[in-house]
Design a protein around this motif. Sequence first.
Motif, PDB file in Angstrom:
ATOM      1  N   GLY A 128      -7.914   5.388  15.003  1.00  0.00           N
ATOM      2  CA  GLY A 128      -7.243   6.813  15.388  1.00  0.00           C
ATOM      3  C   GLY A 128      -5.803   6.708  14.615  1.00  0.00           C
ATOM      4  N   ILE A 129      -4.819   6.586  15.493  1.00  0.00           N
ATOM      5  CA  ILE A 129      -3.523   6.825  14.852  1.00  0.00           C
ATOM      6  C   ILE A 129      -3.221   5.819  13.764  1.00  0.00           C
ATOM      7  CG2 ILE A 129      -1.107   6.082  15.777  1.00  0.00           C
ATOM      8  CD1 ILE A 129      -2.567   7.407  18.701  1.00  0.00           C
ATOM      9  N   ILE A 130      -3.140   4.419  14.650  1.00  0.00           N
ATOM     10  CA  ILE A 130      -2.933   2.989  12.802  1.00  0.00           C
ATOM     11  C   ILE A 130      -3.368   3.250  12.082  1.00  0.00           C
ATOM     12  CG2 ILE A 130      -2.304   0.702  12.492  1.00  0.00           C
ATOM     13  CD1 ILE A 130      -2.608   0.457  15.654  1.00  0.00           C
ATOM     14  N   ALA A 131      -5.183   3.825  12.152  1.00  0.00           N
ATOM     15  CA  ALA A 131      -5.138   3.714  10.541  1.00  0.00           C
ATOM     16  C   ALA A 131      -5.582   4.821   9.761  1.00  0.00           C
ATOM     17  CB  ALA A 131      -7.515   3.549  10.944  1.00  0.00           C
ATOM     18  N   GLY A 132      -5.272   5.778  10.240  1.00  0.00           N
ATOM     19  CA  GLY A 132      -4.722   7.107  10.210  1.00  0.00           C
ATOM     20  C   GLY A 132      -3.344   7.692   9.623  1.00  0.00           C
ATOM     21  N   VAL A 133      -2.206   6.585  10.684  1.00  0.00           N
ATOM     22  CA  VAL A 133      -0.949   7.513  10.071  1.00  0.00           C
ATOM     23  C   VAL A 133      -0.691   6.154   8.825  1.00  0.00           C
ATOM     24  CG1 VAL A 133       1.089   7.762  10.711  1.00  0.00           C
ATOM     25  CG2 VAL A 133      -0.439   8.591  12.119  1.00  0.00           C
ATOM     26  N   GLY A 134      -1.150   5.509   9.510  1.00  0.00           N
ATOM     27  CA  GLY A 134      -0.797   3.510   8.469  1.00  0.00           C
ATOM     28  C   GLY A 134      -1.257   4.174   7.141  1.00  0.00           C
ATOM     29  N   SER A 135      -2.571   5.105   6.885  1.00  0.00           N
ATOM     30  CA  SER A 135      -2.851   4.904   5.675  1.00  0.00           C
ATOM     31  C   SER A 135      -2.175   5.547   4.864  1.00  0.00           C
ATOM     32  CB  SER A 135      -4.301   5.250   5.447  1.00  0.00           C
ATOM     33  OG  SER A 135      -4.748   6.510   6.310  1.00  0.00           O
ATOM     34  N   VAL A 136      -1.610   6.784   5.328  1.00  0.00           N
ATOM     35  CA  VAL A 136      -0.136   8.393   4.577  1.00  0.00           C
ATOM     36  C   VAL A 136       0.822   6.740   4.343  1.00  0.00           C
ATOM     37  CG1 VAL A 136       0.449  10.081   4.852  1.00  0.00           C
ATOM     38  CG2 VAL A 136      -1.667   9.656   5.619  1.00  0.00           C
ATOM     39  N   VAL A 137       1.705   6.659   5.733  1.00  0.00           N
ATOM     40  CA  VAL A 137       3.308   5.955   5.666  1.00  0.00           C
ATOM     41  C   VAL A 137       2.830   5.508   3.951  1.00  0.00           C
ATOM     42  CG1 VAL A 137       4.763   4.341   6.959  1.00  0.00           C
ATOM     43  CG2 VAL A 137       2.832   5.799   8.041  1.00  0.00           C
ATOM     44  N   VAL A 138       1.561   4.341   3.533  1.00  0.00           N
ATOM     45  CA  VAL A 138       1.891   3.155   3.380  1.00  0.00           C
ATOM     46  C   VAL A 138       2.655   3.836   1.391  1.00  0.00           C
ATOM     47  CG1 VAL A 138       0.306   1.609   4.062  1.00  0.00           C
ATOM     48  CG2 VAL A 138      -0.056   3.238   2.518  1.00  0.00           C
ATOM     49  N   PHE A 139       2.115   5.079   1.747  1.00  0.00           N
ATOM     50  CA  PHE A 139       2.707   6.172  -0.293  1.00  0.00           C
ATOM     51  C   PHE A 139       4.264   6.553  -0.065  1.00  0.00           C
ATOM     52  CE2 PHE A 139      -2.428   6.115   0.338  1.00  0.00           C
ATOM     53  CZ  PHE A 139      -2.459   5.679  -0.747  1.00  0.00           C
ATOM     54  N   LEU A 140       4.632   6.599   0.905  1.00  0.00           N
ATOM     55  CA  LEU A 140       6.750   6.864   1.128  1.00  0.00           C
ATOM     56  C   LEU A 140       7.193   5.999   0.092  1.00  0.00           C
ATOM     57  CD1 LEU A 140       8.487   7.832   2.786  1.00  0.00           C
ATOM     58  CD2 LEU A 140       8.866   5.866   3.785  1.00  0.00           C
ATOM     59  N   PRO A 141       6.918   4.370  -0.171  1.00  0.00           N
ATOM     60  CA  PRO A 141       7.554   3.664  -1.851  1.00  0.00           C
ATOM     61  C   PRO A 141       7.552   4.839  -2.126  1.00  0.00           C
ATOM     62  CG  PRO A 141       6.790   2.016  -0.510  1.00  0.00           C
ATOM     63  CD  PRO A 141       6.718   3.347   0.322  1.00  0.00           C
ATOM     64  N   GLN A 142       6.552   5.245  -3.565  1.00  0.00           N
ATOM     65  CA  GLN A 142       5.969   5.898  -4.486  1.00  0.00           C
ATOM     66  C   GLN A 142       6.363   7.095  -4.285  1.00  0.00           C
ATOM     67  OE1 GLN A 142       1.906   5.372  -3.811  1.00  0.00           O
ATOM     68  NE2 GLN A 142       1.850   4.034  -5.879  1.00  0.00           N
ATOM     69  N   ILE A 143       6.946   7.646  -3.604  1.00  0.00           N
ATOM     70  CA  ILE A 143       7.394   9.460  -3.218  1.00  0.00           C
ATOM     71  C   ILE A 143       8.813   8.924  -3.353  1.00  0.00           C
ATOM     72  CG2 ILE A 143       7.422  10.813  -1.203  1.00  0.00           C
ATOM     73  CD1 ILE A 143       4.460  10.459  -0.812  1.00  0.00           C
ATOM     74  N   LEU A 144       8.751   8.802  -2.586  1.00  0.00           N
ATOM     75  CA  LEU A 144      10.657   8.511  -2.583  1.00  0.00           C
ATOM     76  C   LEU A 144      11.302   7.534  -4.079  1.00  0.00           C
ATOM     77  CD1 LEU A 144      11.756   6.449   0.455  1.00  0.00           C
ATOM     78  CD2 LEU A 144      12.529   8.585  -0.396  1.00  0.00           C
ATOM     79  N   ILE A 145      10.412   7.310  -4.859  1.00  0.00           N
ATOM     80  CA  ILE A 145      10.059   6.839  -6.436  1.00  0.00           C
ATOM     81  C   ILE A 145      10.456   7.452  -7.243  1.00  0.00           C
ATOM     82  CG2 ILE A 145       9.583   5.094  -8.542  1.00  0.00           C
ATOM     83  CD1 ILE A 145       9.105   3.003  -6.475  1.00  0.00           C
ATOM     84  N   LEU A 146       9.568   8.847  -6.679  1.00  0.00           N
ATOM     85  CA  LEU A 146       9.241  10.045  -8.188  1.00  0.00           C
ATOM     86  C   LEU A 146      10.321  10.938  -7.422  1.00  0.00           C
ATOM     87  CD1 LEU A 146       7.849  12.037  -9.454  1.00  0.00           C
ATOM     88  CD2 LEU A 146       6.841  12.593  -6.833  1.00  0.00           C
ATOM     89  N   PHE A 147      11.060  10.772  -6.409  1.00  0.00           N
ATOM     90  CA  PHE A 147      12.018  12.151  -5.695  1.00  0.00           C
ATOM     91  C   PHE A 147      13.008  11.443  -6.470  1.00  0.00           C
ATOM     92  CE2 PHE A 147       9.357  13.621  -2.420  1.00  0.00           C
ATOM     93  CZ  PHE A 147       9.521  15.302  -2.584  1.00  0.00           C
ATOM     94  N   PHE A 148      13.529  10.258  -6.247  1.00  0.00           N
ATOM     95  CA  PHE A 148      14.612   9.739  -7.090  1.00  0.00           C
ATOM     96  C   PHE A 148      14.929   9.873  -9.139  1.00  0.00           C
ATOM     97  CE2 PHE A 148      16.295   6.177  -9.665  1.00  0.00           C
ATOM     98  CZ  PHE A 148      17.621   5.986  -9.029  1.00  0.00           C
ATOM     99  N   PHE A 149      13.694   9.639  -8.946  1.00  0.00           N
ATOM    100  CA  PHE A 149      14.336  10.512 -10.595  1.00  0.00           C
ATOM    101  C   PHE A 149      14.207  12.040 -10.633  1.00  0.00           C
ATOM    102  CE2 PHE A 149      11.765   7.061 -11.539  1.00  0.00           C
ATOM    103  CZ  PHE A 149      12.172   6.338 -12.253  1.00  0.00           C
TER     104      PHE A 149
END
Length: 634
Positions: free
Chosen positions: A293-314
């Motif tokens: 529940g927690i690791i499989a669900g939340v973890g699958s979203v957390v891994v996209f943090l780098p892509q979101i931060l790159i978009l915000f950086f620009f």
Amino acid sequence: MSCCDPVASPVAAFSAAGRVVTLALVGNPNCGKTALFNRLTGARQKVANYAGVTVERKEGLFHSAGGRDFKVIDLPGAYSLNPLTPDEAITRDVLMGEREDEAAPDIVVLVVDATNLRRNLRIVLEVARLKRPAVLALNMMDVAARRGLQIDIKRLEQEIGMPVVETVAIRARGSDALVERLEAMANSVEASEYNGSGTDDCAVTQEEIVRILGAVVIQDARENTFGDRLDRIVLHPVLGYIVLAAILFTIFQAVFSWSKLPTDVLKDGVTAFGALTGAWLPEGVLRSLIVDGIIAGVGSVVVFLPQILILFFFILVLEESGYLPRAAFMLDRMMGSVGLSGRAFIPLLSSFACAVPGIMATRTIQNPRDRLATIMIAPLMTCSARLPVYALVIGAFIPETDVGIFNLQGLVLFALYLAGIFSAMSVAWVIKRVHGKSRYLPLMLELPDYHWPNVYSLALGLWERARIFLTRVGTIILSLMIVMWFLSTFPGAPEGATEPAIMYSFAGRLGQMLQAVVEPVGFNWQIAIALVPGLAAREVAVGALGTVYALSATGDDVSVALTPMIAETWSLATAFSLLAWYVFAPQCISTLAMVRRETNSWKPAITMAAYMFALAYAASFVTYRVALMLGGGA
């Protein structure tokens, strides 16, 4: 030593050397006010909304080297105390002490762009008439010096009747002189009432501005600066659009190219943590909750943090450099052709981050019809919550190859963003035809000077975005993942069951019921389940898929990454159909609530949800059928 010592505690924990002095930062948009706010307060900030409105309220704290405690309020940018927008109305009401939820500030700090006194002095003179303690922060003095602009500071103090200090907000010690002046003023400040009787005669004020400029400006700025030469390219009727397209294209290429290494590290970390936790915990409900529940669900979203931060950086770089207002100016005519104002560009660009602040930013649009049209199409811009879904599907089905000098996955992501922009413009054109043609109002704005983005401000902005994302992961997404796990686990499989246990759960039964609705667009029951919590927040759909597929796995194979699992179980047509769905995906609940607050009616919110659902279903249906015809069913 810096004038501001690190403080992480709230106002109540400040030293008892004296009462906390409240400062209000006031100034035109693009005058460097926010940079000065960040310089003074650092990370000691909080953001909320003023009661009853969607105007943002930013407050921060700092403790000066002289032992004085200050609370800083960054008021919305305003050109005048005679308001034309909700932002300016809030600024006026706070300065006048007319808001019940905000006491009048002790000291007003007027932040002025030294390179553009003509525009900035109007609000300075209006605030001066209020007869309250005030200081003028002459900001961007480094830029003024480079351009050869010379200002007589002493004469300016005499003309406006308040102290004037020079600041360079982007430099480490650029606010020291201001803090020293504030400490001196704070020792003698007393509670008093505003003089609200001073009226503003625009013609008289303008004459006063011209007179003051003639008295204080010793040498005008040189013409034909680097910014002027750059504008000949950036604002060119042909080259300008090419530059804008190249910038946007580069951003979406970088989202995949730059994020590969940190994303892979996070994926491996989540997988290893899940396997380690599963091996440490005994078999049972608790292990299933934590791992599936927690690791499989939340973890699958957390891994996209780098892509979101790159978009915000620009986005932050473009904003701080001064390019965004130029892009709005350049796109004004094009947007006017579909019934939008050039002022809609900034709200729509903000919607790439999230539709909620994008809708809030429409308050700068004066025409009510243009504002409503912008609100209705803002959710069609590809927000960062869609990015995890796009990245998951693209990573599973689009090979990581190069097409010439370009990354194929980046090209597909760029195409999806273009599809969102095209759909938004198309809907705006339809609104224009349905509600009548509004009168075109040319966009008038003053373009700020170009600036090198400040590393400190960029880091602070990225930290704020990361904090918001992780807070969302730790609250909304975590809560929904626990609910999703419960629905996917109970009541459990009966004796002698041949299917995975999830098929007999509440979620499994719901997914099989919904499958009849989504089967024409190529979705299976797992996708149908994920779409339901995705209504609360789009990125939750990825976590829901992680939970569903983890619980659908047989034996102990629950730590397998989500990407290869969907690559094996979905057809290419289904993948393309889901991408088309999320181009138009029905809006998340928080955005619909914001539309209700912003328009004071549920009708636009319901209309938005209905038309976006219809477009999403139609686009997925067509995409799925065409993909099947082209051989994408395998």
